[in-house]
Enzyme design. Structure first.
Site, mmCIF file in Angstrom:
data_model
loop_
_atom_site.group_PDB
_atom_site.id
_atom_site.type_symbol
_atom_site.label_atom_id
_atom_site.label_comp_id
_atom_site.label_asym_id
_atom_site.label_seq_id
_atom_site.Cartn_x
_atom_site.Cartn_y
_atom_site.Cartn_z
ATOM 1 N N VAL A 12 0.842 -1.204 0.000
ATOM 2 C CA VAL A 12 0.000 0.000 0.000
ATOM 3 C C VAL A 12 0.875 1.251 0.000
ATOM 4 O O VAL A 12 0.607 2.212 -0.727
ATOM 5 C CB VAL A 12 -0.959 -0.009 1.217
ATOM 6 C CG1 VAL A 12 -1.763 1.290 1.278
ATOM 7 C CG2 VAL A 12 -1.895 -1.206 1.152
ATOM 8 N N ARG A 37 13.525 -2.955 9.722
ATOM 9 C CA ARG A 37 13.701 -3.886 8.593
ATOM 10 C C ARG A 37 13.840 -3.165 7.259
ATOM 11 O O ARG A 37 14.690 -3.486 6.440
ATOM 12 C CB ARG A 37 12.487 -4.821 8.484
ATOM 13 C CG ARG A 37 12.518 -6.069 9.286
ATOM 14 C CD ARG A 37 11.272 -6.891 8.984
ATOM 15 N NE ARG A 37 10.030 -6.107 9.075
ATOM 16 C CZ ARG A 37 9.291 -5.977 10.165
ATOM 17 N NH1 ARG A 37 9.658 -6.586 11.248
ATOM 18 N NH2 ARG A 37 8.179 -5.254 10.159
ATOM 19 N N CYS A 130 -10.539 -2.704 2.903
ATOM 20 C CA CYS A 130 -10.590 -2.745 1.420
ATOM 21 C C CYS A 130 -11.908 -3.274 0.860
ATOM 22 O O CYS A 130 -12.494 -2.686 -0.059
ATOM 23 C CB CYS A 130 -9.416 -3.552 0.885
ATOM 24 S SG CYS A 130 -9.014 -5.023 1.838
ATOM 25 N N GLN A 157 -11.534 -12.422 -1.753
ATOM 26 C CA GLN A 157 -10.485 -11.431 -1.586
ATOM 27 C C GLN A 157 -9.108 -11.914 -2.051
ATOM 28 O O GLN A 157 -8.691 -13.029 -1.759
ATOM 29 C CB GLN A 157 -10.430 -10.986 -0.111
ATOM 30 C CG GLN A 157 -11.755 -10.395 0.347
ATOM 31 C CD GLN A 157 -11.743 -9.849 1.751
ATOM 32 O OE1 GLN A 157 -12.772 -9.861 2.411
ATOM 33 N NE2 GLN A 157 -10.609 -9.343 2.225
ATOM 34 N N LYS A 211 -15.519 -6.473 10.417
ATOM 35 C CA LYS A 211 -15.137 -5.145 9.898
ATOM 36 C C LYS A 211 -16.137 -4.678 8.855
ATOM 37 O O LYS A 211 -16.572 -3.526 8.863
ATOM 38 C CB LYS A 211 -13.740 -5.202 9.266
ATOM 39 C CG LYS A 211 -12.604 -5.331 10.258
ATOM 40 C CD LYS A 211 -11.280 -5.427 9.513
ATOM 41 C CE LYS A 211 -10.153 -5.794 10.459
ATOM 42 N NZ LYS A 211 -8.894 -6.060 9.760
ATOM 43 N N ARG A 234 -10.838 -15.846 1.225
ATOM 44 C CA ARG A 234 -9.567 -15.539 0.543
ATOM 45 C C ARG A 234 -9.439 -16.490 -0.640
ATOM 46 O O ARG A 234 -9.668 -17.701 -0.488
ATOM 47 C CB ARG A 234 -8.407 -15.732 1.514
ATOM 48 C CG ARG A 234 -7.080 -15.254 0.965
ATOM 49 C CD ARG A 234 -6.965 -13.753 0.924
ATOM 50 N NE ARG A 234 -6.851 -13.175 2.257
ATOM 51 C CZ ARG A 234 -6.828 -11.869 2.486
ATOM 52 N NH1 ARG A 234 -6.913 -11.002 1.493
ATOM 53 N NH2 ARG A 234 -6.743 -11.408 3.715
ATOM 54 N N HIS A 241 -10.296 -7.471 -5.399
ATOM 55 C CA HIS A 241 -11.314 -8.131 -4.574
ATOM 56 C C HIS A 241 -12.650 -8.152 -5.331
ATOM 57 O O HIS A 241 -12.994 -7.194 -6.032
ATOM 58 C CB HIS A 241 -11.549 -7.340 -3.278
ATOM 59 C CG HIS A 241 -10.444 -7.443 -2.272
ATOM 60 N ND1 HIS A 241 -9.332 -8.243 -2.416
ATOM 61 C CD2 HIS A 241 -10.297 -6.823 -1.065
ATOM 62 C CE1 HIS A 241 -8.559 -8.117 -1.341
ATOM 63 N NE2 HIS A 241 -9.116 -7.259 -0.513
ATOM 64 N N ASN A 312 -7.993 -3.761 -4.864
ATOM 65 C CA ASN A 312 -7.887 -3.552 -3.411
ATOM 66 C C ASN A 312 -6.740 -2.649 -3.020
ATOM 67 O O ASN A 312 -6.772 -2.000 -1.971
ATOM 68 C CB ASN A 312 -7.742 -4.891 -2.686
ATOM 69 C CG ASN A 312 -6.652 -5.764 -3.258
ATOM 70 O OD1 ASN A 312 -6.762 -6.244 -4.386
ATOM 71 N ND2 ASN A 312 -5.587 -5.964 -2.509
#
Ligand SMILES: NC(=O)c1ccc[n+]([C@@H]2O[C@H](COP(=O)([O-])OP(=O)(O)OC[C@H]3O[C@@H](n4cnc5c(N)ncnc54)[C@H](OP(=O)(O)O)[C@@H]3O)[C@@H](O)[C@H]2O)c1
Length: 334
Positions: A12, A37, A130, A157, A211, A234, A241, A312
């Protein structure tokens, strides 16, 4: 406007950087932030290579708008720090979405909640989940003309919705379908469909389903008068999506009016042919939400069904977040 991006190295974050590259309201180079990282990673912004660094409180000093896509834990820590420093935070995680006083915004639906920032006083604005964004984009115009009472949603998704490690997991399983290599998903995702996204909740649902239920109501400004159910799955699609949606409305359905309302809603494209549809592969890279399979329900004049597909990473995340930032900057874009 001075901008910072937390989670810049992620799927993103990189997409937000790409979208913001042409925003004239962004002054200078954005501050690119990640965990230890990702520190040192070179990322492209407006044709320039910028270095990402590990986030610290000082990074938010003097920042007007900061976009977060670093997961809920980082958002809970750094959201209040950035807001206290005077920045407006547009947060992609679920950390603040249902918080009282935090706006949950899809600009085409409730963008009026955002006022241009005058500098000095910051706060947090939440970007919805999303799947919820694309479903809300399809339901909002229909709610306005038919008063939706029930929304029943089944999502399919893409793996990129779970971040870059999830995409790598699908790719590894494609290479070696028989290996047990489930780090991100609870079962193998290659050649499969998994009806479980997020943590299992006591009421029998999974987190992602909860959600969709709660966020859809908040975005539409509705409470228990809108019944929402969701089964979130998924599927082994990389990006894009899909959602099958059934709506039951107070007013009887007129399919021509439904198609017109969707066609006239900014950010939505609809094909009124009940057999027409788009697939994730066809819409990757597009900003709009596509509605197809628009049809009446036999024996129920108050019900209609539709198929909703969107990228998405764009409307489901980065584009919606950058649209919110545009509103904060006082420069909404078409
Ligand atoms: N992918 C989607 O379609 C989508 C849609 C809507 C919302 N979201 C939300 O957006 C967020 C990011 O998703 P993504 O798909 O971009 O994930 P991702 O590809 O896994 O990227 C995660 C990013 O967060 C950074 N990060 C992780 N932990 C951090 C920490 N403790 N402190 C600072 N930075 C940290 C990572 O930096 P390092 O390089 O240092 O690891 C990386 O930049 C998540 O909250 C997700 O739920 C995603």
């Amino acid at each position: 406007m001075k901008v910072a991006v937390l989670g810049a190295t992620g799927l993103v974050g990189r997409t937000m950087l790409k979208l913001m590259g042409d925003r004239a309201w962004v002054s200078g180079d954005p501050v690119l932030l990640s965990s230890a990282r990702g520190a040192g990673t070179k990322l492209e912004f407006a044709g320039r290579q910028l270095e990402c660094k590990e986030v610290s409180a000082e990074d938010f000093q003097g920042v007007d708008i900061t976009l977060f896509s670093a997961g809920g834990d980082a958002s809970r820590i750094w959201g209040p720090v950035a807001a206290e420093a005077g920045a407006w935070v547009v947060d992609n995680s679920s950390a603040w979405r249902m918080e009282e006083g935090v706006s949950l915004v899809v600009p085409e639906i409730n963008g009026h909640l955002i006022k241009p920032t005058g500098g000095g006083k910051g706060g947090i604005i939440a970007n919805p989940n999303c799947s919820t964004i694309q479903v809300a984009m399809a339901v909002a115009p229909l709610d306005r003309i038919f008063s939706v009472r029930e929304a029943h949603v089944t999502t399919l998704q893409a793996v990129s919705g779970a971040g870059q490690k999830a995409v790598a997991e699908l790719e590894r399983q494609e290479q070696n379908p028989n290996a047990e290599m489930n780090e991100i998903f609870p079962r193998p995702i290659f050649h499969n469909a998994i009806p479980a996204i997020g943590a299992a909740l006591a009421d029998g649902s999974y987190e992602e389903e909860d959600k969709v239920v709660r966020e859809l109501r908040k975005i539409l400004g509705r409470k228990d008068d809108l019944a929402v159910t969701c089964t979130a799955t998924r599927v082994p699609v990389v990006t894009g999506h899909s959602a099958a949606v059934r709506l039951v409305c107070e007013k009887p359905i007129d399919l021509t009016k439904a198609a017109d309302a969707l066609a006239n809603f900014k950010g939505v494209e609809v094909d009124p042919d009940p057999h027409a549809y788009m697939t994730p592969r066809e819409i990757v890279g597009q900003s709009t939400v596509h509605v197809g399979r628009l049809r009446a329900e036999p024996n129920n004049p108050h019900a209609l069904m539709l198929w909703v597909v969107a990228d998405n990473l764009l409307k489901g995340a980065a584009r919606n977040a950058v649209q919110i930032a545009d509103l904060l900057a006082g420069k909404p874009q078409s």
